[in-house]
Design a protein around this motif. Structure first.
Motif, PDB file in Angstrom:
ATOM      1  N   ALA A  52      26.474  43.749  -2.358  1.00 52.66           N
ATOM      2  CA  ALA A  52      26.522  44.433  -1.061  1.00 52.66           C
ATOM      3  C   ALA A  52      27.391  45.690  -1.110  1.00 52.66           C
ATOM      4  CB  ALA A  52      27.052  43.473   0.001  1.00 52.66           C
ATOM      5  N   SER A  53      27.734  46.147  -2.303  1.00 50.88           N
ATOM      6  CA  SER A  53      28.659  47.292  -2.439  1.00 50.88           C
ATOM      7  C   SER A  53      28.199  48.506  -1.635  1.00 50.88           C
ATOM      8  CB  SER A  53      28.789  47.710  -3.905  1.00 50.88           C
ATOM      9  OG  SER A  53      29.063  46.605  -4.709  1.00 50.88           O
ATOM     10  N   GLU A  54      26.924  48.875  -1.829  1.00 50.55           N
ATOM     11  CA  GLU A  54      26.393  50.071  -1.173  1.00 50.55           C
ATOM     12  C   GLU A  54      26.385  49.901   0.350  1.00 50.55           C
ATOM     13  OE1 GLU A  54      22.424  52.669  -1.673  1.00 50.55           O
ATOM     14  OE2 GLU A  54      22.963  51.461  -3.422  1.00 50.55           O
ATOM     15  N   ALA A  55      25.891  48.730   0.803  1.00 48.14           N
ATOM     16  CA  ALA A  55      25.810  48.455   2.239  1.00 48.14           C
ATOM     17  C   ALA A  55      27.208  48.483   2.858  1.00 48.14           C
ATOM     18  CB  ALA A  55      25.156  47.099   2.476  1.00 48.14           C
ATOM     19  N   TYR A  56      28.170  47.900   2.172  1.00 45.93           N
ATOM     20  CA  TYR A  56      29.542  47.853   2.682  1.00 45.93           C
ATOM     21  C   TYR A  56      30.122  49.264   2.781  1.00 45.93           C
ATOM     22  CZ  TYR A  56      34.401  46.521   3.356  1.00 45.93           C
ATOM     23  OH  TYR A  56      35.664  46.393   3.870  1.00 45.93           O
ATOM     24  N   ASP A  57      29.930  50.059   1.749  1.00 47.37           N
ATOM     25  CA  ASP A  57      30.473  51.420   1.726  1.00 47.37           C
ATOM     26  C   ASP A  57      29.790  52.324   2.752  1.00 47.37           C
ATOM     27  OD1 ASP A  57      32.167  50.642  -0.252  1.00 47.37           O
ATOM     28  OD2 ASP A  57      31.107  51.639  -1.880  1.00 47.37           O
ATOM     29  N   ASP A  58      28.469  52.160   2.897  1.00 43.82           N
ATOM     30  CA  ASP A  58      27.700  53.006   3.818  1.00 43.82           C
ATOM     31  C   ASP A  58      28.230  52.949   5.242  1.00 43.82           C
ATOM     32  OD1 ASP A  58      26.079  53.926   1.877  1.00 43.82           O
ATOM     33  OD2 ASP A  58      24.288  52.806   2.447  1.00 43.82           O
ATOM     34  N   VAL A  59      28.756  51.782   5.649  1.00 44.02           N
ATOM     35  CA  VAL A  59      29.247  51.606   7.017  1.00 44.02           C
ATOM     36  C   VAL A  59      30.549  52.379   7.225  1.00 44.02           C
ATOM     37  CG1 VAL A  59      30.110  49.859   8.637  1.00 44.02           C
ATOM     38  CG2 VAL A  59      28.128  49.359   7.218  1.00 44.02           C
ATOM     39  N   GLU A  64      41.411  48.041   7.588  1.00 39.05           N
ATOM     40  CA  GLU A  64      41.603  46.692   8.129  1.00 39.05           C
ATOM     41  C   GLU A  64      40.478  45.774   7.614  1.00 39.05           C
ATOM     42  OE1 GLU A  64      41.194  46.486  12.341  1.00 39.05           O
ATOM     43  OE2 GLU A  64      42.776  44.976  12.556  1.00 39.05           O
ATOM     44  N   ALA A  65      39.253  46.306   7.629  1.00 42.26           N
ATOM     45  CA  ALA A  65      38.111  45.536   7.135  1.00 42.26           C
ATOM     46  C   ALA A  65      38.322  45.206   5.656  1.00 42.26           C
ATOM     47  CB  ALA A  65      36.825  46.325   7.323  1.00 42.26           C
ATOM     48  N   GLY A  66      38.844  46.184   4.908  1.00 49.80           N
ATOM     49  CA  GLY A  66      39.123  45.975   3.490  1.00 49.80           C
ATOM     50  C   GLY A  66      40.134  44.867   3.270  1.00 49.80           C
ATOM     51  N   GLU A  67      41.121  44.787   4.184  1.00 46.49           N
ATOM     52  CA  GLU A  67      42.135  43.728   4.063  1.00 46.49           C
ATOM     53  C   GLU A  67      41.525  42.361   4.299  1.00 46.49           C
ATOM     54  OE1 GLU A  67      45.532  44.633   6.567  1.00 46.49           O
ATOM     55  OE2 GLU A  67      45.658  46.607   5.594  1.00 46.49           O
ATOM     56  N   GLN A  73      37.994  36.894  -1.116  1.00 42.90           N
ATOM     57  CA  GLN A  73      37.586  36.915  -2.530  1.00 42.90           C
ATOM     58  C   GLN A  73      37.727  35.536  -3.182  1.00 42.90           C
ATOM     59  OE1 GLN A  73      39.528  39.818  -5.049  1.00 42.90           O
ATOM     60  NE2 GLN A  73      38.414  39.100  -6.850  1.00 42.90           N
ATOM     61  N   ILE A  74      36.697  35.163  -3.910  1.00 47.65           N
ATOM     62  CA  ILE A  74      36.742  33.876  -4.621  1.00 47.65           C
ATOM     63  C   ILE A  74      36.646  34.050  -6.140  1.00 47.65           C
ATOM     64  CG2 ILE A  74      35.909  32.393  -2.751  1.00 47.65           C
ATOM     65  CD1 ILE A  74      33.110  32.592  -4.179  1.00 47.65           C
ATOM     66  N   GLY A  75      36.333  35.279  -6.584  1.00 44.65           N
ATOM     67  CA  GLY A  75      36.240  35.482  -8.029  1.00 44.65           C
ATOM     68  C   GLY A  75      35.717  36.860  -8.366  1.00 44.65           C
ATOM     69  N   THR A  76      35.337  37.033  -9.616  1.00 42.94           N
ATOM     70  CA  THR A  76      34.766  38.311 -10.066  1.00 42.94           C
ATOM     71  C   THR A  76      33.425  38.051 -10.739  1.00 42.94           C
ATOM     72  OG1 THR A  76      36.045  38.077 -12.085  1.00 42.94           O
ATOM     73  CG2 THR A  76      36.945  39.546 -10.423  1.00 42.94           C
ATOM     74  N   VAL A  77      32.655  39.121 -10.863  1.00 38.51           N
ATOM     75  CA  VAL A  77      31.325  38.992 -11.455  1.00 38.51           C
ATOM     76  C   VAL A  77      31.432  38.965 -12.977  1.00 38.51           C
ATOM     77  CG1 VAL A  77      29.041  40.051 -11.690  1.00 38.51           C
ATOM     78  CG2 VAL A  77      30.279  40.225  -9.535  1.00 38.51           C
ATOM     79  N   LYS A  78      30.738  38.016 -13.569  1.00 36.16           N
ATOM     80  CA  LYS A  78      30.684  37.953 -15.028  1.00 36.16           C
ATOM     81  C   LYS A  78      29.612  38.930 -15.496  1.00 36.16           C
ATOM     82  CE  LYS A  78      30.344  34.552 -18.694  1.00 36.16           C
ATOM     83  NZ  LYS A  78      30.209  33.116 -18.969  1.00 36.16           N
ATOM     84  N   GLN A  79      29.993  39.918 -16.287  1.00 37.89           N
ATOM     85  CA  GLN A  79      29.033  40.922 -16.755  1.00 37.89           C
ATOM     86  C   GLN A  79      28.156  40.303 -17.843  1.00 37.89           C
ATOM     87  OE1 GLN A  79      28.729  43.589 -15.089  1.00 37.89           O
ATOM     88  NE2 GLN A  79      30.657  43.507 -13.962  1.00 37.89           N
TER      89      GLN A  79
END
Ligand code: HEM
Length: 136
Positions: A52-59, A64-67, A73-79
């Protein structure tokens, strides 16, 4: 929490009662936040299980939303090798392809100009020939 999750695993959490998504390579569990989201739950359901990176940034979300986001957060993406290439990389690749095709595609403009010139001269010659013969 810092578990690494594959995109395949993340994609399985896409329901109202179990909703994860990715924003900039971090994985968030937004299940509890669904009801509270000022932008509504539908937009979050749309990106459930996805990046959802693009959708989140577009808004243009506030700090505050970033906080709030960071608390979910529950983890990171495994590449993984099969992962889709980031959009920026794809567009630069296609630009390179276009540039490579450019010079070899189409007729050089000089040839088109020369063709036009020869055509005009032939037309003038024919007219003069005609005029001389019939005294026009
Ligand atoms: C868990 C992740 C998210 C959090 C914590 C979050 C938080 C917020 C907050 C606090 C607002 C109020 C405005 C602001 O402070 O910026 C907001 C508005 C909004 N958000 Fe999110 N958001 C999240 C994810 C998303 C995503 C993924 C989308 C799009 C798919 C989205 C779309 C919107 C929209 C459309 C608004 C409404 C803006 C408006 O009505 O002015 N949000 N969000």
């Amino acid at each position: 929490m810092s578990q690494t999750l594959t995109r395949t695993e993340i994609a399985q959490h896409k329901t109202k009662t179990d909703l994860w998504f990715i924003v900039h390579d971090k994985v968030y569990d937004a299940t509890k936040f669904l009801d509270e989201h000022p932008g509504g739950e539908d937009v979050l359901l749309d990106v459930a299980g996805q990046d959802a990176s693009e959708a989140y940034d577009d808004v243009g979300h506030s700090d505050e939303a970033g906080e709030v986001l960071s608390t979910l957060q529950i983890g990171t993406v495994k590449q993984q090798s099969g992962d889709p290439t980031p959009k920026t990389m794809q567009s630069s690749t296609s630009e390179t392809t276009h540039a490579a095709l450019g010079p070899s595609a189409g007729i050089p403009s000089g040839a088109v100009y020369l063709g036009g010139l020869v055509g005009s001269l032939v037309a003038v010659g024919l007219y003069l020939n005609f005029a001389t013969q019939f005294g026009a």
